[in-house]
Motif scaffolding. Structure first.
Motif, PDB file in Angstrom:
ATOM      1  N   ALA A 182       0.827  -1.204   0.000  1.00 28.30           N
ATOM      2  CA  ALA A 182       0.000   0.000   0.000  1.00 28.30           C
ATOM      3  C   ALA A 182       0.864   1.258   0.000  1.00 28.30           C
ATOM      4  O   ALA A 182       0.567   2.234  -0.693  1.00 28.30           O
ATOM      5  CB  ALA A 182      -0.927  -0.006   1.207  1.00 28.30           C
ATOM      6  N   LEU A 183       1.952   1.254   0.762  1.00 29.58           N
ATOM      7  CA  LEU A 183       2.841   2.416   0.811  1.00 29.58           C
ATOM      8  C   LEU A 183       3.589   2.599  -0.506  1.00 29.58           C
ATOM      9  O   LEU A 183       3.917   3.727  -0.896  1.00 29.58           O
ATOM     10  CB  LEU A 183       3.818   2.274   1.971  1.00 29.58           C
ATOM     11  N   ALA A 184       3.866   1.499  -1.200  1.00 26.65           N
ATOM     12  CA  ALA A 184       4.478   1.596  -2.520  1.00 26.65           C
ATOM     13  C   ALA A 184       3.571   2.383  -3.462  1.00 26.65           C
ATOM     14  O   ALA A 184       4.031   3.200  -4.265  1.00 26.65           O
ATOM     15  CB  ALA A 184       4.746   0.202  -3.089  1.00 26.65           C
ATOM     16  N   HIS A 185       2.282   2.121  -3.360  1.00 28.02           N
ATOM     17  CA  HIS A 185       1.318   2.800  -4.232  1.00 28.02           C
ATOM     18  C   HIS A 185       1.120   4.254  -3.815  1.00 28.02           C
ATOM     19  O   HIS A 185       0.767   5.097  -4.654  1.00 28.02           O
ATOM     20  CB  HIS A 185      -0.018   2.061  -4.186  1.00 28.02           C
ATOM     21  N   ALA A 186       1.364   4.558  -2.540  1.00 29.10           N
ATOM     22  CA  ALA A 186       1.134   5.911  -2.024  1.00 29.10           C
ATOM     23  C   ALA A 186       2.330   6.834  -2.212  1.00 29.10           C
ATOM     24  O   ALA A 186       2.234   8.034  -1.932  1.00 29.10           O
ATOM     25  CB  ALA A 186       0.777   5.842  -0.535  1.00 29.10           C
ATOM     26  N   THR A 187       3.467   6.292  -2.676  1.00 29.76           N
ATOM     27  CA  THR A 187       4.683   7.086  -2.843  1.00 29.76           C
ATOM     28  C   THR A 187       5.177   6.976  -4.282  1.00 29.76           C
ATOM     29  O   THR A 187       4.754   6.095  -5.027  1.00 29.76           O
ATOM     30  CB  THR A 187       5.782   6.612  -1.873  1.00 29.76           C
ATOM     31  N   ASN A 188       6.097   7.858  -4.630  1.00 29.19           N
ATOM     32  CA  ASN A 188       6.597   7.885  -5.998  1.00 29.19           C
ATOM     33  C   ASN A 188       8.118   7.777  -6.109  1.00 29.19           C
ATOM     34  O   ASN A 188       8.618   7.293  -7.123  1.00 29.19           O
ATOM     35  CB  ASN A 188       6.174   9.193  -6.685  1.00 29.19           C
ATOM     36  N   ARG A 189       8.846   8.232  -5.100  1.00 24.92           N
ATOM     37  CA  ARG A 189      10.295   8.381  -5.217  1.00 24.92           C
ATOM     38  C   ARG A 189      11.094   7.499  -4.279  1.00 24.92           C
ATOM     39  O   ARG A 189      12.159   6.990  -4.633  1.00 24.92           O
ATOM     40  CB  ARG A 189      10.658   9.856  -4.947  1.00 24.92           C
ATOM     41  N   LEU A 190      10.607   7.310  -3.066  1.00 26.34           N
ATOM     42  CA  LEU A 190      11.362   6.604  -2.043  1.00 26.34           C
ATOM     43  C   LEU A 190      11.721   5.183  -2.464  1.00 26.34           C
ATOM     44  O   LEU A 190      10.894   4.457  -3.028  1.00 26.34           O
ATOM     45  CB  LEU A 190      10.553   6.514  -0.747  1.00 26.34           C
ATOM     46  N   LEU A 191      12.950   4.774  -2.151  1.00 27.28           N
ATOM     47  CA  LEU A 191      13.252   3.359  -2.138  1.00 27.28           C
ATOM     48  C   LEU A 191      12.513   2.756  -0.953  1.00 27.28           C
ATOM     49  O   LEU A 191      12.421   3.372   0.112  1.00 27.28           O
ATOM     50  CB  LEU A 191      14.756   3.124  -1.994  1.00 27.28           C
ATOM     51  N   ILE A 192      11.980   1.543  -1.112  1.00 25.36           N
ATOM     52  CA  ILE A 192      11.122   0.974  -0.070  1.00 25.36           C
ATOM     53  C   ILE A 192      11.554  -0.451   0.257  1.00 25.36           C
ATOM     54  O   ILE A 192      12.150  -1.139  -0.570  1.00 25.36           O
ATOM     55  CB  ILE A 192       9.642   0.983  -0.493  1.00 25.36           C
ATOM     56  N   GLY A 193      11.233  -0.884   1.475  1.00 31.29           N
ATOM     57  CA  GLY A 193      11.546  -2.262   1.829  1.00 31.29           C
ATOM     58  C   GLY A 193      11.140  -2.590   3.245  1.00 31.29           C
ATOM     59  O   GLY A 193      10.628  -1.748   3.989  1.00 31.29           O
ATOM     60  N   THR A 194      11.360  -3.839   3.602  1.00 36.36           N
ATOM     61  CA  THR A 194      11.132  -4.338   4.952  1.00 36.36           C
ATOM     62  C   THR A 194      12.480  -4.698   5.544  1.00 36.36           C
ATOM     63  O   THR A 194      13.227  -5.481   4.962  1.00 36.36           O
ATOM     64  CB  THR A 194      10.223  -5.578   4.937  1.00 36.36           C
ATOM     65  N   MET A 195      12.781  -4.129   6.692  1.00 38.62           N
ATOM     66  CA  MET A 195      14.057  -4.361   7.360  1.00 38.62           C
ATOM     67  C   MET A 195      13.819  -5.249   8.570  1.00 38.62           C
ATOM     68  O   MET A 195      13.556  -4.759   9.660  1.00 38.62           O
ATOM     69  CB  MET A 195      14.657  -3.016   7.767  1.00 38.62           C
ATOM     70  N   VAL A 196      13.950  -6.547   8.477  1.00 39.70           N
ATOM     71  CA  VAL A 196      14.006  -7.348   7.274  1.00 39.70           C
ATOM     72  C   VAL A 196      12.953  -8.439   7.371  1.00 39.70           C
ATOM     73  O   VAL A 196      12.439  -8.707   8.443  1.00 39.70           O
ATOM     74  CB  VAL A 196      15.404  -8.017   7.072  1.00 39.70           C
TER      75      VAL A 196
END
Length: 279
Positions: free
Chosen positions: A59-73
């Motif tokens: 959902a956050l991927a769809h809500a943003t445009n520029r940030l690199l994203i991920g789960t740590m970890v």
């Protein structure tokens, strides 16, 4: 040194999280943002609210445009490696190639026991499961069809389509500091290694161990980004500045700043202001 934020999705709300990520997405000095992969809150009362990581990340991927994203970890035992690979490819597509795929061996016995998830009967078995899982994930992210016969995981003509946007695959981010097994796996598979909050001297020592593993595997350590997490008290920005400056001077590539819960977009502004002072 690059700066990311991390918003553990515990004791918070979806509205607060998305507002915080949207603020970070608008600030160029914040390169990336992370969630964690736990089903129970950490530190204190474990019965509180905790949103699930992969669902929130999509959902956050769809809500943003520029940030690199991920789960740590992502905890390897929580999902079959084939499921993890499929989810990773999907989120990389949703984010248009911004996923950083965090992987770890897992450790939280309380939530694992509650959910009937096996972390392995011994630490050695857990690390064996992790090594097999990382190989299976990477192969599924890159190969058209995978056969894999490990002790803990098996794939038979397994496919993972569509692949993600990034080639050959989203960067593999391995978290942990185990010097015998984890750092060896980092040297073999990772493009990014992350350490939990630690004194700079501890990071420097473990970096030297990682370089030895790289020598043994024929890997150039310069291919592996090094990052560490930092705790953040909004009332002590000078403390954060001191932590970041020491890490920068030691040669750390990136610091991932843990924001306190419940999340506040204004905390991103504080982190960004500190980051700007490092330039």
């Amino acid at each position: 040194m690059k700066i990311d934020i991390k918003t553990n999705q515990q004791r918070t709300t979806w509205d607060r999280m998305v507002a915080t990520w949207e603020r970070a997405d608008s600030i160029e000095s914040i390169e990336g943002a992370w969630v964690f992969d736990h089903f129970y809150p950490l530190g204190g009362d474990s019965s509180g609210p905790c949103l699930e990581g992969w669902t929130v990340l999509a959902a956050l991927a769809h809500a943003t445009n520029r940030l690199l994203i991920g789960t740590m970890v992502n905890g390897m035992p929580y999902r079959h490696p084939a499921v993890t690979a499929n989810m990773a490819s999907t989120v990389d597509v949703i984010s248009n190639g911004r996923l950083q795929l965090g992987l770890g061996a897992g450790w939280n016995k309380e939530e694992a026991d509650a959910y009937g998830i096996s972390l392995g009967s011994t630490l050695r078995e857990r690390m064996d499961m992790f090594d097999e899982g990382v190989e299976a994930v990477v192969r599924l992210l890159t190969e058209e069809q995978v056969d894999f016969a490990g002790k803990h995981h098996r794939l038979t003509q397994a496919r993972n389509e569509p692949k993600g946007v990034q080639h050959p695959h989203p960067p593999i981010v391995i978290g942990g500091g185990g010097e015998k097994r984890t750092l060896r796996t980092v040297a073999r598979w990772a493009q990014h290694w992350n350490l939990t909050p630690s004194p700079v001297e501890v990071w420097e020592h473990k970096r030297s161990v990682l370089r030895l593993h790289c020598d043994e595997t024929g890997r150039d350590p310069a291919e592996i980004m090094c990052s560490m997490m930092a705790r953040f008290d909004p009332d002590d920005t000078e403390g954060l500045y001191a932590t970041l400056a020491a890490a920068r001077d030691a040669g750390l590539d990136k610091m991932v700043v843990n924001l306190p819960s419940p999340h506040e977009p204004g905390h991103v502004d504080l982190v960004a202001a500190v980051a700007d002072r490092l330039d």
